[in-house]
Design an enzyme around this catalytic site. Structure first.
Site, PDB file in Angstrom:
ATOM      1  N   LYS A 134       1.039  -1.098  -0.054  1.00 36.99           N
ATOM      2  CA  LYS A 134       0.030  -0.089  -0.001  1.00 36.99           C
ATOM      3  C   LYS A 134       0.770   1.149   0.028  1.00 36.99           C
ATOM      4  O   LYS A 134       1.927   1.399   0.943  1.00 36.99           O
ATOM      5  CB  LYS A 134      -0.705  -0.054   1.343  1.00 36.99           C
ATOM      6  N   ASP A 162      -0.576  -0.280  -4.635  1.00 42.41           N
ATOM      7  CA  ASP A 162      -1.762   0.338  -4.704  1.00 42.41           C
ATOM      8  C   ASP A 162      -1.864   1.949  -3.845  1.00 42.41           C
ATOM      9  O   ASP A 162      -1.632   1.747  -2.690  1.00 42.41           O
ATOM     10  CB  ASP A 162      -2.879  -0.600  -3.932  1.00 42.41           C
ATOM     11  N   GLU A 191      -1.963   0.699  -8.897  1.00 46.61           N
ATOM     12  CA  GLU A 191      -3.201   0.943  -8.851  1.00 46.61           C
ATOM     13  C   GLU A 191      -3.702   2.249  -8.648  1.00 46.61           C
ATOM     14  O   GLU A 191      -3.294   2.898  -7.672  1.00 46.61           O
ATOM     15  CB  GLU A 191      -4.279   0.090  -7.905  1.00 46.61           C
ATOM     16  N   ASP A 214      -8.710   0.127 -10.843  1.00 43.14           N
ATOM     17  CA  ASP A 214      -9.836  -0.353  -9.571  1.00 43.14           C
ATOM     18  C   ASP A 214     -10.989   0.305  -9.383  1.00 43.14           C
ATOM     19  O   ASP A 214     -11.710  -0.123  -9.730  1.00 43.14           O
ATOM     20  CB  ASP A 214      -8.640  -0.294  -8.259  1.00 43.14           C
ATOM     21  N   LYS A 236     -12.973  -6.306  -7.457  1.00 42.17           N
ATOM     22  CA  LYS A 236     -13.282  -6.644  -6.001  1.00 42.17           C
ATOM     23  C   LYS A 236     -14.853  -6.797  -6.057  1.00 42.17           C
ATOM     24  O   LYS A 236     -15.583  -5.903  -6.012  1.00 42.17           O
ATOM     25  CB  LYS A 236     -12.997  -5.135  -5.094  1.00 42.17           C
TER      26      LYS A 236
END
Length: 321
Positions: A134, A162, A191, A214, A236
């Site tokens: 992250k 991300d 992302e 995303d 997701k």
């Protein structure tokens, strides 16, 4: 004879879980359990605060309305609420046997920045060594240094990053400045680095770092097209909708030569094991992004292999129907 049961649940989270500047103390959700003669199926409905368009209460109303109609022998359409549509479609797919049992439990590990810790995890990981970091939570320069350190320390590592649209173009460039150009092709994708798609596209062109979509997938104007610098889409399902929509998105991505990654929205162990099955079914060559169970303090109904967390049974759930 049809039976439909709906349960509500809550799991305490580890103290350090922060989503979009909001601390998540518990993970709350719903299960639906469908039975038709000897067949049964489970589904999880757990909107993710700060990410889902609907609240848990919205999802509960939609789920109960659907479940009552189904129990009475009707064939109600799936709700327009994404999390409810996904969970119900999983329960129906288990009920009719269309969700395969085979699962891909090779979750890309989430890395906190310690290469020694990551190396130990990856050493036990068969096949491609892929991990996720992250970024965008701290200073962009720090993120760049951490990513560079990991890529330097583990030469066969491929990283997924991300940013959750955290960066301005300037901050994104500050990040890239600290990543050795020789290592950038081992960033599988980053992302949504910037607040707008156009800025993210420009970042990819200027830095040579591939990006992935995303949040964009869930926006009304998003189209599946081939774009320079775009290598992946991260799907997701809890945020997306029914299994049929998830499958359609995977097929569109694959048709364009993009990597499609099935990813968690911090579901319970029951939901995660279903995502592992969906990943094995729809994206068999790709390591899914499902390394979120360790953020919780227990499992529910179904166990993730080798997890040391206690697994609570149906008695721990609150029956609603």
């Amino acid at each position: 004879m049809r039976r439909a049961q709906v349960y509500r649940w809550q799991i305490p989270m580890d103290a350090g879980v922060v989503l979009r500047e909001r601390r998540l103390k518990t993970r709350d959700g719903l299960f639906v359990h469908l039975q038709d003669d000897e067949q049964e199926g489970w589904g999880e409905i757990s909107p993710l605060p700060g990410f889902s368009q609907e609240s848990l209460e919205d999802a509960q109303v939609a789920l109960l309305t659907w479940a009552i109609a189904w129990r009475e022998g009707h064939s109600p359409v799936l709700p327009g609420v994404p999390s409810a549509a996904f969970g119900i479609s999983c329960a129906l797919a288990e009920l009719d046997g269309s969700l395969p049992d085979e699962a891909n439990y090779r979750a890309a590990p989430l890395c906190t920045g310690d290469p020694d810790e990551l190396f130990a995890v990856l050493s036990a990981m068969p096949g491609e060594k892929v991990a996720k970091v992250k970024v965008g939570l701290y200073e962009a320069v720090r993120d760049g240094m951490v990513v560079n350190l990991l890529l330097e320390a583990i030469p066969d590592l491929r990283l997924r990053l991300d940013a959750n649209r955290a960066w301005t173009p300037l901050k994104a460039q500050q990040f890239a400045k600290y990543v050795n150009p020789a290592y950038r092709d081992r960033i599988a994708f980053l992302e949504e680095p910037c607040k707008t798609r156009d800025d993210s596209r420009a970042f990819a062109q200027e830095t040579g770092i591939a990006i992935g979509w995303d949040e964009s997938l869930r926006e009304a104007d998003f189209q599946f097209i081939t774009e320079p610098g775009v290598s992946a889409v991260v799907i997701k399902p809890t945020l997306t909708g029914s299994l049929s929509i998830v499958r359609e998105q995977v097929e569109k991505a694959h048709a364009l030569g993009l990597t499609a990654v099935i990813s968690s929205s911090i579901e319970s162990s029951l939901g995660l094991t279903q995502l592992a099955r969906i990943a094995a079914w729809l994206t068999p060559q790709t390591v899914p992004g499902l390394d979120t169970l360790n953020l919780m303090q227990s499992q529910l109904i179904r166990q993730w292999p080798q997890s040391p967390l206690p697994c609570l049974n149906v008695e721990a759930l609150e029956p609603l129907l």
